[in-house]
Design a protein around this motif. Structure first.
Motif, PDB file in Angstrom:
ATOM      1  N   UNK A  74       0.830  -1.210   0.000  1.00 16.99           N
ATOM      2  CA  UNK A  74       0.000   0.000   0.000  1.00 16.99           C
ATOM      3  C   UNK A  74       0.860   1.254   0.000  1.00 16.99           C
ATOM      4  N   UNK A  75       1.953   1.212   0.735  1.00 14.67           N
ATOM      5  CA  UNK A  75       2.879   2.350   0.767  1.00 14.67           C
ATOM      6  C   UNK A  75       3.538   2.542  -0.591  1.00 14.67           C
ATOM      7  N   UNK A  76       3.901   1.448  -1.239  1.00 13.68           N
ATOM      8  CA  UNK A  76       4.528   1.560  -2.565  1.00 13.68           C
ATOM      9  C   UNK A  76       3.536   2.119  -3.590  1.00 13.68           C
ATOM     10  N   UNK A  77       2.270   1.732  -3.464  1.00 16.74           N
ATOM     11  CA  UNK A  77       1.248   2.304  -4.342  1.00 16.74           C
ATOM     12  C   UNK A  77       1.166   3.807  -4.133  1.00 16.74           C
ATOM     13  N   UNK A  78       1.177   4.225  -2.883  1.00 19.46           N
ATOM     14  CA  UNK A  78       1.067   5.656  -2.575  1.00 19.46           C
ATOM     15  C   UNK A  78       2.260   6.427  -3.135  1.00 19.46           C
ATOM     16  N   UNK A  79       3.456   5.889  -2.956  1.00 13.31           N
ATOM     17  CA  UNK A  79       4.652   6.596  -3.401  1.00 13.31           C
ATOM     18  C   UNK A  79       4.679   6.731  -4.922  1.00 13.31           C
ATOM     19  N   UNK A  80       4.279   5.673  -5.613  1.00  9.26           N
ATOM     20  CA  UNK A  80       4.378   5.667  -7.072  1.00  9.26           C
ATOM     21  C   UNK A  80       3.172   6.288  -7.784  1.00  9.26           C
ATOM     22  N   UNK A  81       1.986   6.177  -7.181  1.00 14.94           N
ATOM     23  CA  UNK A  81       0.785   6.622  -7.883  1.00 14.94           C
ATOM     24  C   UNK A  81       0.029   7.726  -7.153  1.00 14.94           C
TER      25      UNK A  81
ATOM     26  N   UNK B 293      16.946   5.419  -3.924  1.00 16.98           N
ATOM     27  CA  UNK B 293      17.252   5.674  -2.507  1.00 16.98           C
ATOM     28  C   UNK B 293      16.271   6.644  -1.856  1.00 16.98           C
ATOM     29  N   UNK B 294      15.843   7.660  -2.607  1.00 15.61           N
ATOM     30  CA  UNK B 294      14.903   8.632  -2.052  1.00 15.61           C
ATOM     31  C   UNK B 294      13.540   7.972  -1.796  1.00 15.61           C
ATOM     32  N   UNK B 295      13.100   7.122  -2.719  1.00  8.54           N
ATOM     33  CA  UNK B 295      11.821   6.432  -2.531  1.00  8.54           C
ATOM     34  C   UNK B 295      11.902   5.442  -1.372  1.00  8.54           C
TER      35      UNK B 295
ATOM     36  N   UNK C 111      10.365   3.969   4.221  1.00  4.63           N
ATOM     37  CA  UNK C 111      10.661   3.725   5.639  1.00  4.63           C
ATOM     38  C   UNK C 111       9.947   4.746   6.523  1.00  4.63           C
ATOM     39  N   UNK C 112       9.866   5.990   6.055  1.00  2.83           N
ATOM     40  CA  UNK C 112       9.197   7.020   6.841  1.00  2.83           C
ATOM     41  C   UNK C 112       7.716   6.710   6.986  1.00  2.83           C
ATOM     42  N   UNK C 113       7.084   6.271   5.901  1.00  8.90           N
ATOM     43  CA  UNK C 113       5.660   5.957   5.951  1.00  8.90           C
ATOM     44  C   UNK C 113       5.390   4.695   6.773  1.00  8.90           C
ATOM     45  N   UNK C 114       6.306   3.751   6.733  1.00  7.30           N
ATOM     46  CA  UNK C 114       6.170   2.573   7.597  1.00  7.30           C
ATOM     47  C   UNK C 114       6.143   2.990   9.066  1.00  7.30           C
TER      48      UNK C 114
ATOM     49  N   UNK D 295      11.356  -5.678  -4.764  1.00  3.68           N
ATOM     50  CA  UNK D 295      12.045  -5.419  -3.496  1.00  3.68           C
ATOM     51  C   UNK D 295      13.447  -6.003  -3.505  1.00  3.68           C
ATOM     52  N   UNK D 296      14.400  -5.202  -3.025  1.00  2.00           N
ATOM     53  CA  UNK D 296      15.762  -5.695  -2.836  1.00  2.00           C
ATOM     54  C   UNK D 296      15.894  -6.269  -1.428  1.00  2.00           C
ATOM     55  N   UNK D 297      16.809  -7.212  -1.256  1.00  2.20           N
ATOM     56  CA  UNK D 297      16.941  -7.863   0.049  1.00  2.20           C
ATOM     57  C   UNK D 297      17.440  -6.890   1.113  1.00  2.20           C
ATOM     58  N   UNK D 298      18.317  -5.988   0.739  1.00  2.00           N
ATOM     59  CA  UNK D 298      18.764  -5.018   1.739  1.00  2.00           C
ATOM     60  C   UNK D 298      17.645  -4.025   2.067  1.00  2.00           C
ATOM     61  N   UNK D 299      16.744  -3.810   1.112  1.00  2.00           N
ATOM     62  CA  UNK D 299      15.572  -2.963   1.352  1.00  2.00           C
ATOM     63  C   UNK D 299      14.653  -3.605   2.392  1.00  2.00           C
ATOM     64  N   UNK D 300      14.459  -4.913   2.282  1.00  2.00           N
ATOM     65  CA  UNK D 300      13.644  -5.632   3.255  1.00  2.00           C
ATOM     66  C   UNK D 300      14.303  -5.595   4.631  1.00  2.00           C
TER      67      UNK D 300
END
Length: 501
Positions: free
Chosen positions: A147-154, A180-182, A187-190, A211-216
């Motif tokens: 849901x956060x990724x949807x918000x950031x992208x759309x 990196x900015x996204x 993380x901020x929205x989480x 998703x990247x593993x370091x992102x997770x």
């Protein structure tokens, strides 16, 4: 038969209750002359935490259990429970059926609390506001990564639940790596969602191949700062051998150990398939060395997903371990071919399909293993089509796996459906300490069922057939199922809200 290993209880309410009742006494919070709001008479009271298993009368007042006694009680309303088990209301940690029909079907299956934790939502506050005073059973959600990724992208909000259309979308938010900015905004929205009362982090890893593993690992770090659990649908893994199946779970255990965030591994039956015992052994070892990892299972040998999701990206046969012939189209019951698969996926990307992929041995391994919780993975039933787990999970556990197959004792099965889920959530939502128990002072969320007759009626062809043998379901002291029928005027459900800030 394996038994649940209940942790030692401190001297207090639960220990006192058990000692008093086993000695033939009574436990009361109200005066003997009190008139209770609701009295349940003559039922077999079963409490997984104290081990209480005896015929008692239950007095309910102001939404809580106020008396457990063999003595007669006076009540404004009385329910005759002779021949019925009086157990804690069932707690479902994995339900996508966060809509009125979904709540009602789950209530008929004995569920008093249904939480959306695997997928989650964002923003959190509107999800709770939309249900306040309008819901028959208790509800709640984690903070959804997708849901956060949807918000950031759309710029779109997904605060009403991750229903079929959400799973089906495969736009830039699902399959493209974030900058990196996204990632910093993610993380901020989480963190913001957790501060709003989210019940942890919902991570649909397999549905988000971008998703990247370091992102997770960074997401686990956000959750770990407030000790919020991460509920993960593990990333895709080739099903050809156990080595591949181990890697996704090993990643989650490592991330949990590195950050301190508890991790809950969703639906081990469908993720582990023929290697469930191997994965459970890995979890047991991790827990023995201090990692807070838990898991769950649903009592079906078929999974379900959305046809347009990234689950079916090229190479899906290897990842899932099945082929077209194992995919069922619910509206007709037909098994798909390469041609019909491509046609339906293009025309009906939000439609659900059933995946016949789980060995019965894997289901049995999960249900019989101490500490594994029972969940439904309930979803939407659209035009009469869907998965029967949305309707019959808990009755099926009691009827098939307790009564018929003797895979688990009745008390242990109740613990898997009530006490263990409550304990999983207590760290993030202290209000859950009052659920999953039949004890004086606990919330009066109760399910009354006939252990000899409880049965799931939902099938793959008729997934909306309500369970039978569960005549009464009580939420906050109010009947929401009365004589097997939904009480249409009752809306006692409350939001289960996280407290991590």
């Amino acid at each position: 038969m394996k038994k649940l290993h209940h942790r030692a209880l401190p001297i207090g309410m639960a220990a006192f209750a058990m000692a008093a009742l086993l000695c033939g006494g009574s436990v009361r919070a109200a005066a003997a002359a009190d008139r209770f709001d609701l009295v349940i008479t003559g039922g077999r009271v079963m409490d997984p935490e104290t081990g209480t298993d005896r015929v008692l009368n239950v007095g309910v007042k102001d939404g809580q259990i106020a008396a457990l006694t063999a003595e007669p009680l006076n009540g404004t309303r009385e329910v005759d429970a002779h021949g019925l088990v009086v157990g804690p209301g069932f707690i479902d940690l994995h339900s996508h059926a966060q809509y009125p029909l979904g709540y009602d079907l789950q209530a008929r299956d004995g569920v008093t609390t249904a939480l959306e934790l695997e997928a989650g939502v964002y923003p959190i506050a509107p999800f709770y506001a939309a249900r306040s005073g309008r819901t028959r059973i208790n509800y709640g959600a984690s903070v959804g990564v997708q849901s956060i990724r949807i918000r950031i992208k759309t710029g779109q909000d997904d605060s009403n639940g991750p229903f079929n259309a959400i799973f089906a979308r495969k736009a830039e938010w699902a399959e493209t790596a974030f900058t990196p900015q996204e990632r910093a905004e993610q993380d901020r929205l989480l963190a913001d969602g957790l501060a709003q009362g989210g019940l942890g982090v919902g991570l649909l890893y397999e549905y988000l191949p971008g998703l990247a593993r370091d992102e997770v690992l960074e997401m686990f770090g956000v959750a770990g700062k407030v000790h919020a659990p991460v509920f993960v649908h593990a990333r895709a893994a080739e099903r050809s051998d156990p080595d591949h199946l181990l890697a996704p779970l090993q990643e989650m255990i490592a991330d949990s150990a590195a950050t301190g965030a508890p991790v809950h591994y969703c639906h081990i039956g469908s993720k582990g398939q023929g290697s469930v015992d191997l994965l459970l052994g890995l979890m047991d070892g991790a827990r023995a060395h201090g990692v807070d990892v838990t898991t769950e299972v649903y009592p079906y040998d078929a999974a379900g997903t959305i046809l347009g999701s990234s689950i079916f990206n090229p190479g899906w046969q290897g990842h899932i371990g099945i082929d077209y012939k194992d995919v069922e189209w619910p509206p007709t019951g037909e098994r798909l071919t390469a041609e019909s698969f491509e046609k339906f996926r293009k025309e009906f990307p939000s439609a659900g399909v059933v995946l016949h992929m789980i060995p019965e041995a894997g289901v049995l391994a999960g249900i019989s293993h101490p500490g594994v919780m029972i969940i439904s993975d309930a979803g939407e039933i659209v035009n009469g089509a869907g998965h029967p787990r949305s309707t019959g999970t808990f009755a099926r556990t009691l009827g098939v796996y307790v009564r018929e197959k003797h895979a688990v004792s009745l008390m242990d099965a109740l613990g898997k459906m009530t006490l263990l889920p409550a304990r999983r959530m207590e760290g993030v939502a202290p209000m859950m300490r009052h659920k999953g128990r039949v004890q004086v002072g606990a919330d009066a969320d109760l399910t009354l069922f006939d252990p000899d007759k409880v049965k799931d009626l939902a099938t793959f062809r008729k997934p909306a057939e309500p369970s039978t043998g569960i005549p009464y379901v009580i939420v906050a002291g109010q009947l929401v199922v009365d004589h097997g029928t939904i009480v249409t005027t009752a809306y006692p459900g409350k939001g289960i809200i996280g407290n991590t800030h």
